[in-house]
Design an enzyme around this catalytic site. Structure first.
Site, mmCIF file in Angstrom:
data_model
loop_
_atom_site.group_PDB
_atom_site.id
_atom_site.type_symbol
_atom_site.label_atom_id
_atom_site.label_comp_id
_atom_site.label_asym_id
_atom_site.label_seq_id
_atom_site.Cartn_x
_atom_site.Cartn_y
_atom_site.Cartn_z
ATOM 1 N N ASP A 11 163.523 19.556 30.500
ATOM 2 C CA ASP A 11 163.936 18.150 30.364
ATOM 3 C C ASP A 11 163.236 17.311 31.436
ATOM 4 O OD1 ASP A 11 165.285 15.734 30.295
ATOM 5 O OD2 ASP A 11 167.288 16.627 30.503
ATOM 6 N N ILE A 12 162.456 16.342 30.997
ATOM 7 C CA ILE A 12 161.657 15.532 31.921
ATOM 8 C C ILE A 12 162.532 14.706 32.875
ATOM 9 C CG2 ILE A 12 161.396 13.460 30.464
ATOM 10 C CD1 ILE A 12 158.367 13.504 31.245
ATOM 11 N N ASN A 25 158.868 2.789 22.558
ATOM 12 C CA ASN A 25 158.357 2.003 21.419
ATOM 13 C C ASN A 25 158.030 0.607 21.936
ATOM 14 O OD1 ASN A 25 160.726 0.180 21.003
ATOM 15 N ND2 ASN A 25 161.729 2.147 20.627
ATOM 16 N N GLY A 33 165.201 10.394 21.107
ATOM 17 C CA GLY A 33 164.275 11.348 21.732
ATOM 18 C C GLY A 33 164.239 11.251 23.241
ATOM 19 N N ASP A 35 162.927 8.972 25.045
ATOM 20 C CA ASP A 35 163.232 7.594 25.451
ATOM 21 C C ASP A 35 164.731 7.430 25.703
ATOM 22 O OD1 ASP A 35 162.880 4.872 25.909
ATOM 23 O OD2 ASP A 35 162.424 4.358 23.818
ATOM 24 N N SER A 122 154.366 11.039 21.073
ATOM 25 C CA SER A 122 154.167 10.856 19.617
ATOM 26 C C SER A 122 154.478 12.081 18.763
ATOM 27 C CB SER A 122 152.730 10.397 19.281
ATOM 28 O OG SER A 122 152.553 9.030 19.525
ATOM 29 N N THR A 123 154.859 13.216 19.384
ATOM 30 C CA THR A 123 155.016 14.428 18.564
ATOM 31 C C THR A 123 156.428 14.630 18.010
ATOM 32 O OG1 THR A 123 155.535 15.922 20.403
ATOM 33 C CG2 THR A 123 153.197 15.592 19.877
ATOM 34 N N VAL A 125 159.576 11.748 16.719
ATOM 35 C CA VAL A 125 159.828 10.741 15.675
ATOM 36 C C VAL A 125 158.515 10.186 15.095
ATOM 37 C CG1 VAL A 125 160.845 8.444 15.277
ATOM 38 C CG2 VAL A 125 162.018 10.077 16.733
ATOM 39 N N TYR A 126 157.484 10.081 15.895
ATOM 40 C CA TYR A 126 156.216 9.482 15.442
ATOM 41 C C TYR A 126 155.296 10.462 14.698
ATOM 42 C CZ TYR A 126 157.144 4.988 17.785
ATOM 43 O OH TYR A 126 157.657 3.762 18.159
HETATM 44 N N1 AR6 Z 1 162.330 15.871 28.048
HETATM 45 C C1 AR6 Z 1 161.079 16.146 27.637
HETATM 46 N N2 AR6 Z 1 160.670 16.040 26.352
HETATM 47 C C2 AR6 Z 1 161.582 15.629 25.450
HETATM 48 C C3 AR6 Z 1 162.917 15.316 25.782
HETATM 49 C C4 AR6 Z 1 163.283 15.450 27.157
HETATM 50 N N3 AR6 Z 1 164.509 15.158 27.594
HETATM 51 N N4 AR6 Z 1 163.554 14.945 24.649
HETATM 52 C C5 AR6 Z 1 162.667 15.025 23.631
HETATM 53 N N5 AR6 Z 1 161.469 15.450 24.108
HETATM 54 P P1 AR6 Z 1 160.044 11.515 20.722
HETATM 55 P P2 AR6 Z 1 157.720 9.894 19.888
HETATM 56 C C6 AR6 Z 1 160.196 15.666 23.380
HETATM 57 O O1 AR6 Z 1 160.613 11.473 19.351
HETATM 58 O O2 AR6 Z 1 157.366 10.892 18.838
HETATM 59 C C7 AR6 Z 1 162.034 7.120 20.261
HETATM 60 O O3 AR6 Z 1 163.123 6.719 19.495
HETATM 61 C C8 AR6 Z 1 160.266 15.977 21.905
HETATM 62 O O4 AR6 Z 1 160.507 17.353 21.682
HETATM 63 O O5 AR6 Z 1 160.947 11.319 21.872
HETATM 64 O O6 AR6 Z 1 156.635 9.365 20.758
HETATM 65 C C9 AR6 Z 1 161.304 5.928 20.880
HETATM 66 O O7 AR6 Z 1 162.177 4.861 21.182
HETATM 67 C C10 AR6 Z 1 158.879 15.569 21.433
HETATM 68 O O8 AR6 Z 1 157.967 16.663 21.536
HETATM 69 O O9 AR6 Z 1 158.855 10.390 20.895
HETATM 70 C C11 AR6 Z 1 160.317 5.569 19.834
HETATM 71 O O10 AR6 Z 1 160.872 4.701 18.866
HETATM 72 C C12 AR6 Z 1 158.445 14.505 22.431
HETATM 73 O O11 AR6 Z 1 159.461 14.479 23.437
HETATM 74 C C13 AR6 Z 1 159.960 6.877 19.196
HETATM 75 O O12 AR6 Z 1 161.080 7.718 19.414
HETATM 76 C C14 AR6 Z 1 158.284 13.122 21.856
HETATM 77 O O13 AR6 Z 1 159.267 12.894 20.864
HETATM 78 C C15 AR6 Z 1 158.763 7.516 19.844
HETATM 79 O O14 AR6 Z 1 158.416 8.693 19.143
#
Ligand code: AR6
Length: 173
Positions: A11-12, A25, A33, A35, A122-123, A125-126
């Site tokens: 967890d970052i 976003n 996610g 964010d 981006s990996t 929701v995106y």
């Molecule tokens: N620590 C590290 N990595 C994480 C954590 C965490 N706590 N939680 C999730 N991940 P995403 P995106 C990873 O969907 O695709 C949001 O709603 C997860 O496994 O968070 O860039 C924003 O507001 C994945 O590999 O981001 C935007 O609307 C990675 O983080 C949208 O999602 C990115 O997944 C951005 O989508």
């Protein structure tokens, strides 16, 4: 491979580094996610600074980055970058994703942040293909570090096993 590049799984929001990067976003108003996790753990100070940035410059474009306090996080700063939504690969997604890494590193350097952690932008929701995204992240960071002596560590922190294994292979670990 640059010895300053390291890999972790987890967890970052727990990392004690100068800056963690958020996969935000363009509204900068939070979301799900990573964010959501960052805003939840960091508290309202982060959102308040995001609101000020939005009032000043109207959000953040895809591929660009902005910086705020880390609020209650162990990290000093959060660098918010906006990854591209995967649309099949013909919408400059690869260059835009590379820009996220470059612009985040630039803003870190400009703020004297020497240790910086990236999630897999981006990996989630995106829907950017994880293998392509990992290759871009590793290549872009290495190229940037070749011409930079001030950054002391770049951590790729992967949440899921698939990303972790991809980075492990790419980094030769
Ligand atoms: N620590 C590290 N990595 C994480 C954590 C965490 N706590 N939680 C999730 N991940 P995403 P995106 C990873 O969907 O695709 C949001 O709603 C997860 O496994 O968070 O860039 C924003 O507001 C994945 O590999 O981001 C935007 O609307 C990675 O983080 C949208 O999602 C990115 O997944 C951005 O989508």
């Amino acid at each position: 491979m640059d010895k300053r590049v390291t890999l972790q799984q987890g967890d970052i929001t727990k990392l004690q580094v100068d800056a963690i990067v958020n996969a935000a976003n363009s509204s900068l108003m939070g979301g799900g996610g990573v964010d959501g996790a960052i805003h939840r753990a960091g508290g309202k100070e982060i959102l308040n600074e995001c609101i000020k940035i939005v009032n000043r410059q109207g959000g953040c474009k895809t591929g660009e980055a902005v910086i705020t306090t880390g609020g209650n996080l162990p990290a000093k700063y959060v660098i918010h970058t906006v990854g591209p939504v995967w649309g099949g690969g013909n919408r400059k997604e690869e260059q835009l994703l590379a820009n996220c890494y470059i612009n985040s590193l630039k803003i870190a350097v400009n703020n004297n942040a020497q240790t910086i952690a990236f999630p897999n932008i981006s990996t989630g929701v995106y829907r950017f293909p994880k293998d392509k995204a990992a290759a871009i992240a590793v290549k872009t960071v290495h190229e940037y570090l070749q011409n930079n002596a001030t950054i002391s560590e770049v951590i790729f922190i992967c949440f899921d096993d698939e990303n972790y294994n991809l980075y492990k292979a790419l980094l030769g670990l």
